[in-house]
Enzyme design. Structure first.
Site, short mmCIF file in Angstrom:
data_model
loop_
_atom_site.label_atom_id
_atom_site.label_comp_id
_atom_site.label_asym_id
_atom_site.label_seq_id
_atom_site.Cartn_x
_atom_site.Cartn_y
_atom_site.Cartn_z
CB CYS A 7 -0.98 0.00 1.16
SG CYS A 7 -0.31 0.39 2.76
CB ALA A 8 0.16 4.82 0.18
#
Length: 99
Positions: A7-8
């Site tokens: 994810c980020a």
């Protein structure tokens, strides 16, 4: 199965990772899973079978597939938000079959 969650920043997938570990364990499945941010995946992907992306980094899917050569897919926003482990497990098994 060894799954890399990307994810980020690795924070939201850490929550999902814990839920997935419990679900897989309850199903009697052998699972290794790790959650990392976009900046880390290239350092660790070699140790995994498949990559699952959080919806917030879905725009990087093509790049990740090209950089790693591993089966990869984005988890749907709804499945990710509610941690729908049965659906995510089906997605992971589908990708693992492509390996």
């Amino acid at each position: 199965m060894k799954i890399l969650l990307v994810c980020a920043g690795g924070m939201s997938t850490s929550i999902l990772m814990k839920k997935m570990e419990k679900y897989w364990n309850d199903q009697g499945q052998d699972l290794t899973i790790k959650a990392v941010g976009m900046s880390e995946y290239q350092d660790v992907y070699q140790d995994f079978d498949i990559i699952l992306l959080g919806p917030q980094v879905s725009y990087r899917l093509k790049e990740i597939k090209e950089n790693t050569g591993l089966p990869a897919e984005t988890i749907s926003s709804l499945d990710y938000a509610i941690a729908d482990c049965p659906k995510i497990m089906k997605l992971a098994e589908k990708l693992y079959a492509e390996k």
